[in-house]
Design a protein around this motif. Structure first.
Motif, short mmCIF file in Angstrom:
data_model
loop_
_atom_site.label_atom_id
_atom_site.label_comp_id
_atom_site.label_asym_id
_atom_site.label_seq_id
_atom_site.Cartn_x
_atom_site.Cartn_y
_atom_site.Cartn_z
N ARG A 16 0.83 -1.21 0.00
CA ARG A 16 0.00 0.00 0.00
C ARG A 16 0.86 1.26 0.00
NH1 ARG A 16 -2.80 -3.22 3.65
NH2 ARG A 16 -1.93 -2.13 5.45
N GLU A 17 1.93 1.24 0.81
CA GLU A 17 2.79 2.40 0.88
C GLU A 17 3.49 2.63 -0.45
OE1 GLU A 17 5.80 5.23 1.72
OE2 GLU A 17 6.11 3.22 0.90
N ARG A 18 3.98 1.57 -1.08
CA ARG A 18 4.66 1.72 -2.35
C ARG A 18 3.69 2.11 -3.47
NH1 ARG A 18 8.16 2.20 0.45
NH2 ARG A 18 10.30 1.50 0.30
N ARG A 19 2.48 1.60 -3.42
CA ARG A 19 1.47 1.99 -4.42
C ARG A 19 1.21 3.50 -4.37
NH1 ARG A 19 -4.11 2.07 -3.87
NH2 ARG A 19 -4.08 0.75 -2.00
N GLY A 20 1.25 4.06 -3.16
CA GLY A 20 1.02 5.49 -3.01
C GLY A 20 2.12 6.36 -3.56
N ARG A 21 3.27 5.78 -3.88
CA ARG A 21 4.40 6.55 -4.39
C ARG A 21 4.45 6.62 -5.91
NH1 ARG A 21 9.80 5.46 -0.84
NH2 ARG A 21 8.89 5.49 1.24
N THR A 23 2.79 7.38 -9.52
CA THR A 23 1.71 8.11 -10.17
C THR A 23 1.36 7.44 -11.51
OG1 THR A 23 3.16 9.58 -11.45
CG2 THR A 23 2.63 10.24 -9.18
N PRO A 24 0.17 7.68 -12.02
CA PRO A 24 -0.18 7.15 -13.34
C PRO A 24 0.84 7.54 -14.41
CG PRO A 24 -2.14 7.95 -12.25
CD PRO A 24 -0.98 8.36 -11.38
N ALA A 25 1.32 8.79 -14.34
CA ALA A 25 2.28 9.25 -15.33
C ALA A 25 3.57 8.43 -15.28
CB ALA A 25 2.60 10.73 -15.11
N ASP A 26 3.96 7.97 -14.08
CA ASP A 26 5.19 7.18 -13.94
C ASP A 26 5.13 5.90 -14.76
OD1 ASP A 26 6.35 8.98 -12.15
OD2 ASP A 26 5.55 7.96 -10.38
N VAL A 27 3.93 5.34 -14.92
CA VAL A 27 3.79 4.04 -15.58
C VAL A 27 3.04 4.14 -16.89
CG1 VAL A 27 4.01 2.70 -13.46
CG2 VAL A 27 1.77 3.54 -14.14
N THR A 37 -6.59 9.98 -3.01
CA THR A 37 -5.29 9.67 -2.42
C THR A 37 -4.23 9.67 -3.51
OG1 THR A 37 -5.68 7.30 -2.68
CG2 THR A 37 -6.28 8.29 -0.56
N PRO A 38 -2.96 9.93 -3.16
CA PRO A 38 -1.90 9.92 -4.17
C PRO A 38 -1.59 8.51 -4.64
CG PRO A 38 -0.96 10.20 -1.99
CD PRO A 38 -2.45 10.27 -1.82
N GLY A 39 -0.95 8.44 -5.78
CA GLY A 39 -0.49 7.15 -6.25
C GLY A 39 -1.50 6.41 -7.11
N LEU A 40 -1.20 5.14 -7.36
CA LEU A 40 -2.05 4.31 -8.20
C LEU A 40 -3.22 3.74 -7.41
CD1 LEU A 40 0.67 2.22 -10.10
CD2 LEU A 40 -0.52 4.25 -10.93
N ARG A 41 -4.29 3.44 -8.14
CA ARG A 41 -5.39 2.70 -7.55
C ARG A 41 -5.06 1.21 -7.62
NH1 ARG A 41 -8.50 6.49 -11.03
NH2 ARG A 41 -9.43 8.07 -9.66
N VAL A 75 4.09 -7.72 -9.83
CA VAL A 75 3.68 -6.63 -8.93
C VAL A 75 4.86 -5.71 -8.66
CG1 VAL A 75 2.91 -6.12 -6.58
CG2 VAL A 75 1.81 -7.95 -7.88
N ALA A 76 6.05 -6.29 -8.46
CA ALA A 76 7.24 -5.48 -8.22
C ALA A 76 7.53 -4.56 -9.41
CB ALA A 76 8.44 -6.38 -7.95
N ARG A 77 7.36 -5.09 -10.63
CA ARG A 77 7.58 -4.25 -11.80
C ARG A 77 6.52 -3.16 -11.90
NH1 ARG A 77 8.78 -9.31 -14.10
NH2 ARG A 77 6.68 -9.46 -14.99
N ALA A 78 5.28 -3.51 -11.60
CA ALA A 78 4.20 -2.51 -11.67
C ALA A 78 4.44 -1.36 -10.70
CB ALA A 78 2.86 -3.19 -11.39
N LEU A 79 5.00 -1.68 -9.54
CA LEU A 79 5.25 -0.66 -8.52
C LEU A 79 6.64 -0.04 -8.63
CD1 LEU A 79 3.58 -2.41 -5.44
CD2 LEU A 79 2.66 -0.56 -6.84
N ARG A 80 7.37 -0.46 -9.67
CA ARG A 80 8.70 0.12 -9.95
C ARG A 80 9.65 -0.04 -8.76
NH1 ARG A 80 8.30 3.65 -14.41
NH2 ARG A 80 10.02 4.92 -13.66
#
Length: 298
Positions: A16-21, A23-27, A37-41, A75-80
């Motif tokens: 959850r914490e990493r998902r919040g870091r 942004t859609p633009a990042d991926v 809330t910030p970050g990805l859904r 999941v690790a790749r999705a969350l960079r």
């Protein structure tokens, strides 16, 4: 669906914490509408990782049944995630670790050859640490590098505890914020990698109780592996010391290592020589079977 355990809860909190870091633009996703809330859904992470939304939700809730390495990698790749963050994710998920499946007994004795190494490293400060940062041996340069280790209560001879709670140790740090944030991140990584060390519950509870700064950095959920790095200190005895801080494994499975600070420049090298001459013939300090002793090399 599996029963939620503290480790599963820690996995969910980390995701959850990493998902919040991120942004859609990042991926490469469009920024559609306002976000509470910030970050990805969750559904965006699931889409990027190629898994179902419900399953990913269970993963964050600590209820997903036995996720595979392939899915965790996705999941690790999705969350960079960085390499050390990915390793932390795998450890939280119960995957293979270098520490092995068995819980070894805590270190209770320093072997003579280890003490000899500490002596040979002089004038560089060097010490033997457990996975949880307890000091079990230190050469004379290390003993007097941050002040006087001998004056510290034996139960407090833990590097993390001293740096976060003892002014004398903290005042030696030229860049305290950077060092302490890095230390909290390495503590979090080590706790997951070496859970067999019995010191973790008491150490982390004490740090949370006595150091608001530790709480702030710990709650950032950073994880970092051990790496060689430049550390700058201000010694009350010899002045500014720029050092290369590095760890040398003694026992990888148990997390025991020698930490050593070598000089980063000629000025620091001369000052470390001076520090060693100032403290004289003080022997290497060791803890054997829970009893403090001074060990001289014959």
């Amino acid at each position: 669906m599996t029963r939620t355990t503290p480790q599963h809860q820690a996995l969910g909190a980390f995701l959850r914490e990493r998902r919040g870091r991120v942004t859609p633009a990042d991926v490469g996703l469009p920024q559609a509408g306002r976000r509470r809330t910030p970050g990805l859904r969750r559904e965006e992470v699931a889409q990027l990782a190629g898994v179902g939304v419900t399953w990913y939700t269970w993963l964050e809730q600590g209820r997903a049944p036995n996720p595979s390495d392939q899915v965790l990698d996705a999941v690790a790749r999705a969350l960079r995630l960085r390499a050390d963050e990915r390793r932390h994710l795998m450890l939280l998920a119960g995957r293979t670790t270098d520490a092995g499946p068995h819980a070894p007994a805590p270190l209770t004795e320093v072997r003579p050859e280890h003490v000899a190494i500490l002596e040979r490293l002089l004038p560089f400060p060097a010490a033997i640490q457990t996975a949880a940062y307890d000091l079990v041996a230190a050469n004379r340069s290390y003993r007097f590098f941050f002040g006087d280790l001998d004056s510290v209560d034996p139960v407090d001879r833990n590097c993390a505890w001293l740096l976060f709670t003892h002014d004398e140790w903290r005042d030696c740090l030229v860049e305290p914020e950077a060092v302490l944030r890095d230390l909290a991140a390495r503590l979090r990584a080590r706790e997951t990698e070496f859970p067999q060390d019995p010191r973790w519950p008491g150490l982390l509870a004490s740090l949370r109780e006595h150091s608001p700064e530790f709480v702030r950095y710990w709650d950032e959920y950073e994880v970092r592996g051990d790496r060689t790095q430049l550390r700058r200190y201000q010694s009350s005895r010899v002045g500014r010391l720029d050092t290369i801080f590095q760890s040398l494994w003694l026992d990888r499975e148990r997390g025991e290592r020698i930490v050593v600070l070598t000089a980063a420049d000629a000025v620091s090298a001369r000052r470390l020589e001076r520090l060693d001459s100032l403290v004289g013939a003080a022997p290497t300090w060791t803890a054997r079977d829970g009893v403090l002793t001074n060990a001289l090399i014959s």
